[in-house]
Design a protein around this motif. Sequence first.
Motif, PDB file in Angstrom:
ATOM      1  N   PRO A 150      -1.452  14.280  -2.863  1.00 14.09           N
ATOM      2  CA  PRO A 150      -1.525  12.717  -2.569  1.00 14.09           C
ATOM      3  C   PRO A 150      -2.858  12.033  -3.126  1.00 14.09           C
ATOM      4  O   PRO A 150      -2.544  10.985  -3.500  1.00 14.09           O
ATOM      5  N   VAL A 151      -3.832  12.663  -3.089  1.00 15.13           N
ATOM      6  CA  VAL A 151      -5.236  11.917  -3.294  1.00 15.13           C
ATOM      7  C   VAL A 151      -5.010  11.597  -4.826  1.00 15.13           C
ATOM      8  O   VAL A 151      -5.861  10.622  -5.325  1.00 15.13           O
ATOM      9  N   ASP A 152      -4.175  12.236  -5.565  1.00 15.14           N
ATOM     10  CA  ASP A 152      -4.311  11.731  -7.097  1.00 15.14           C
ATOM     11  C   ASP A 152      -3.118  10.918  -7.201  1.00 15.14           C
ATOM     12  O   ASP A 152      -2.779  10.657  -8.555  1.00 15.14           O
ATOM     13  N   LEU A 153      -2.295  10.702  -6.346  1.00 15.92           N
ATOM     14  CA  LEU A 153      -0.794   9.965  -6.554  1.00 15.92           C
ATOM     15  C   LEU A 153      -1.103   8.442  -6.082  1.00 15.92           C
ATOM     16  O   LEU A 153      -0.090   7.601  -6.125  1.00 15.92           O
ATOM     17  N   ALA A 154      -2.164   8.114  -5.709  1.00 18.48           N
ATOM     18  CA  ALA A 154      -2.612   6.693  -5.141  1.00 18.48           C
ATOM     19  C   ALA A 154      -1.969   5.450  -6.009  1.00 18.48           C
ATOM     20  O   ALA A 154      -1.430   4.701  -5.790  1.00 18.48           O
ATOM     21  N   ASP A 155      -2.278   5.793  -7.231  1.00 19.08           N
ATOM     22  CA  ASP A 155      -2.018   4.622  -8.503  1.00 19.08           C
ATOM     23  C   ASP A 155      -0.307   4.795  -8.829  1.00 19.08           C
ATOM     24  O   ASP A 155       0.023   3.793  -9.161  1.00 19.08           O
ATOM     25  N   ASP A 156       0.293   5.853  -8.332  1.00 16.81           N
ATOM     26  CA  ASP A 156       1.637   5.989  -8.608  1.00 16.81           C
ATOM     27  C   ASP A 156       2.350   5.460  -7.446  1.00 16.81           C
ATOM     28  O   ASP A 156       3.769   5.570  -7.343  1.00 16.81           O
ATOM     29  N   LEU A 157       2.107   5.262  -6.400  1.00 19.69           N
ATOM     30  CA  LEU A 157       2.861   4.741  -4.928  1.00 19.69           C
ATOM     31  C   LEU A 157       3.617   3.501  -5.456  1.00 19.69           C
ATOM     32  O   LEU A 157       2.990   2.521  -5.788  1.00 19.69           O
ATOM     33  N   LYS A 158       4.777   3.591  -5.033  1.00 20.28           N
ATOM     34  CA  LYS A 158       5.780   2.540  -5.373  1.00 20.28           C
ATOM     35  C   LYS A 158       6.263   1.820  -4.053  1.00 20.28           C
ATOM     36  O   LYS A 158       7.060   0.804  -4.015  1.00 20.28           O
ATOM     37  N   ILE A 185      -6.865  19.772   7.889  1.00 23.76           N
ATOM     38  CA  ILE A 185      -7.054  18.587   7.105  1.00 23.76           C
ATOM     39  C   ILE A 185      -8.336  17.790   7.603  1.00 23.76           C
ATOM     40  O   ILE A 185      -8.410  16.931   8.272  1.00 23.76           O
ATOM     41  N   PRO A 186      -9.439  18.178   6.817  1.00 26.63           N
ATOM     42  CA  PRO A 186     -10.711  17.649   7.110  1.00 26.63           C
ATOM     43  C   PRO A 186     -10.499  16.118   6.912  1.00 26.63           C
ATOM     44  O   PRO A 186     -10.171  15.702   5.924  1.00 26.63           O
ATOM     45  N   LEU A 187     -11.623  15.472   7.883  1.00 27.84           N
ATOM     46  CA  LEU A 187     -11.663  14.112   7.750  1.00 27.84           C
ATOM     47  C   LEU A 187     -12.158  13.480   6.415  1.00 27.84           C
ATOM     48  O   LEU A 187     -12.058  12.555   5.966  1.00 27.84           O
ATOM     49  N   GLU A 188     -13.009  14.659   5.635  1.00 26.37           N
ATOM     50  CA  GLU A 188     -13.541  14.198   4.408  1.00 26.37           C
ATOM     51  C   GLU A 188     -12.320  13.995   3.378  1.00 26.37           C
ATOM     52  O   GLU A 188     -12.357  12.908   2.551  1.00 26.37           O
ATOM     53  N   SER A 189     -11.030  14.710   3.566  1.00 28.70           N
ATOM     54  CA  SER A 189      -9.876  14.362   2.694  1.00 28.70           C
ATOM     55  C   SER A 189      -9.085  13.108   3.050  1.00 28.70           C
ATOM     56  O   SER A 189      -8.852  12.514   2.282  1.00 28.70           O
ATOM     57  N   VAL A 190      -9.088  12.645   4.229  1.00 29.95           N
ATOM     58  CA  VAL A 190      -8.748  11.560   4.820  1.00 29.95           C
ATOM     59  C   VAL A 190      -9.455  10.476   4.133  1.00 29.95           C
ATOM     60  O   VAL A 190      -8.909   9.343   3.739  1.00 29.95           O
ATOM     61  N   GLU A 191     -10.781  10.420   4.117  1.00 29.40           N
ATOM     62  CA  GLU A 191     -11.838   9.315   3.668  1.00 29.40           C
ATOM     63  C   GLU A 191     -11.461   9.337   1.928  1.00 29.40           C
ATOM     64  O   GLU A 191     -11.427   8.269   1.426  1.00 29.40           O
ATOM     65  N   ALA A 192     -11.341  10.368   1.672  1.00 31.71           N
ATOM     66  CA  ALA A 192     -11.062  10.631   0.081  1.00 31.71           C
ATOM     67  C   ALA A 192      -9.700   9.799  -0.255  1.00 31.71           C
ATOM     68  O   ALA A 192      -9.655   9.068  -1.257  1.00 31.71           O
ATOM     69  N   MET A 193      -8.615  10.062   0.553  1.00 30.91           N
ATOM     70  CA  MET A 193      -7.482   9.250   0.451  1.00 30.91           C
ATOM     71  C   MET A 193      -7.485   7.769   0.564  1.00 30.91           C
ATOM     72  O   MET A 193      -6.911   6.936  -0.156  1.00 30.91           O
ATOM     73  N   ARG A 194      -8.381   7.427   1.448  1.00 32.19           N
ATOM     74  CA  ARG A 194      -8.646   6.022   1.760  1.00 32.19           C
ATOM     75  C   ARG A 194      -9.108   5.415   0.493  1.00 32.19           C
ATOM     76  O   ARG A 194      -8.849   4.545   0.179  1.00 32.19           O
ATOM     77  N   SER A 195     -10.260   6.022  -0.017  1.00 34.87           N
ATOM     78  CA  SER A 195     -10.748   5.566  -1.241  1.00 34.87           C
ATOM     79  C   SER A 195     -10.033   5.498  -2.402  1.00 34.87           C
ATOM     80  O   SER A 195     -10.076   4.544  -3.063  1.00 34.87           O
ATOM     81  N   ALA A 196      -8.964   6.471  -2.440  1.00 38.24           N
ATOM     82  CA  ALA A 196      -8.183   6.331  -3.618  1.00 38.24           C
ATOM     83  C   ALA A 196      -7.138   5.143  -3.351  1.00 38.24           C
ATOM     84  O   ALA A 196      -6.856   4.642  -4.338  1.00 38.24           O
ATOM     85  N   LEU A 197      -6.693   4.922  -2.221  1.00 38.77           N
ATOM     86  CA  LEU A 197      -5.763   4.045  -1.917  1.00 38.77           C
ATOM     87  C   LEU A 197      -6.314   2.435  -2.449  1.00 38.77           C
ATOM     88  O   LEU A 197      -5.960   1.793  -2.789  1.00 38.77           O
ATOM     89  N   ALA A 198      -7.799   2.424  -1.906  1.00 41.51           N
ATOM     90  CA  ALA A 198      -8.485   1.206  -2.042  1.00 41.51           C
ATOM     91  C   ALA A 198      -8.746   0.869  -3.581  1.00 41.51           C
ATOM     92  O   ALA A 198      -8.547  -0.097  -4.095  1.00 41.51           O
ATOM     93  N   ALA A 199      -9.139   1.849  -4.508  1.00 44.07           N
ATOM     94  CA  ALA A 199      -9.136   2.071  -5.769  1.00 44.07           C
ATOM     95  C   ALA A 199      -7.989   1.651  -6.403  1.00 44.07           C
ATOM     96  O   ALA A 199      -8.093   0.866  -7.448  1.00 44.07           O
ATOM     97  N   ALA A 200      -6.671   1.792  -6.109  1.00 43.64           N
ATOM     98  CA  ALA A 200      -5.639   1.612  -6.663  1.00 43.64           C
ATOM     99  C   ALA A 200      -5.111   0.541  -6.294  1.00 43.64           C
ATOM    100  O   ALA A 200      -4.210  -0.062  -6.680  1.00 43.64           O
TER     101      ALA A 200
END
Length: 300
Positions: A217-225, A239-254
């Motif tokens: 999922p962290v690599d799919l933020a740009d592709d979310l439809k 699921i460490p909070l570090e991965s949650v924050e990485a996903m939040r960052s990916a969503l924001a960047a996308a």
Amino acid sequence: MTTLIRPEGPEPDDIRFSRRALATGTIGGLFFAGYAPAALAAQAAPIQTGDDGLTIEQTTVPAPDGFDLPIYVARPTGDGPHPVIIVVSEIFGVHEYIRDCCRRLAHQGYAAIAPAFFVRVEDPAPLSDMQRIQEIVGAASYEQVMGDISATLEWTSQQLWAKADKVGVTGWCWGGKVVWQACARFAVIDAGVAWYGRLAPAPTATPQQAAAGQPWPVDLADDLKCPVLGLYGENDRGIPLESVEAMRSALAAAGQTSSEIIVFPGAPHGFHADYRDSFRPEAAAEGWSKLLAFFGERLK
């Protein structure tokens, strides 16, 4: 009984056991009747949702590989059409907890459909051997799972009771990861709610394991439809909070400003699973309320 604290099942030091009388058998020849014995808590008192006012159907749909894919359908009785929610199970498949969640959604006006992704190999629902369950789940490749969802969506589009232009997807644990993947794959899906699905490879994952889990999922933020709501636990050891924050960052960047991740303080992995030791009633109820609001805004 295995206490699950990770999406794909336990690591060796996670396992402990207790005893409980279990429901067994099948429903209509397609589904195991009870709760998954591998994770059923001795003191569990799961929510039991009736089917009054609902139409329940168990059938199969033709998957792209020619397999007859079993699905469980719960929908309001009547012509509809009703908005649709695809329900993606945890690693135990379509056992009673997943069917109950379908009925809960149906009572809210949705047609809820749960495909049995794992049964090409074997139904994991009645099994207690976690190693075998993990083998079964590991055999369900990304392309197979996406193909099964595609087949379910195609079948649904042919049903007069289905509002095929209003489609959501939700899932737990293993199914939570699938939610992110499906929302990046299918333009027909309007909203997703992911319950504690892994977002990135585990810190202990080997390169082979990390590759096998792609796309993450962290690599799919740009592709979310469509928008995705992620519901995660602060104390999820898998699921460490570090991965949650990485996903939040990916969503924001996308620029995915309509997607959001909520972390529930003190909640472990599996906090919605009312048949497990991990069940946390307050977090589960709040998460369910947020799911209904999220889908209600986008599907109704």
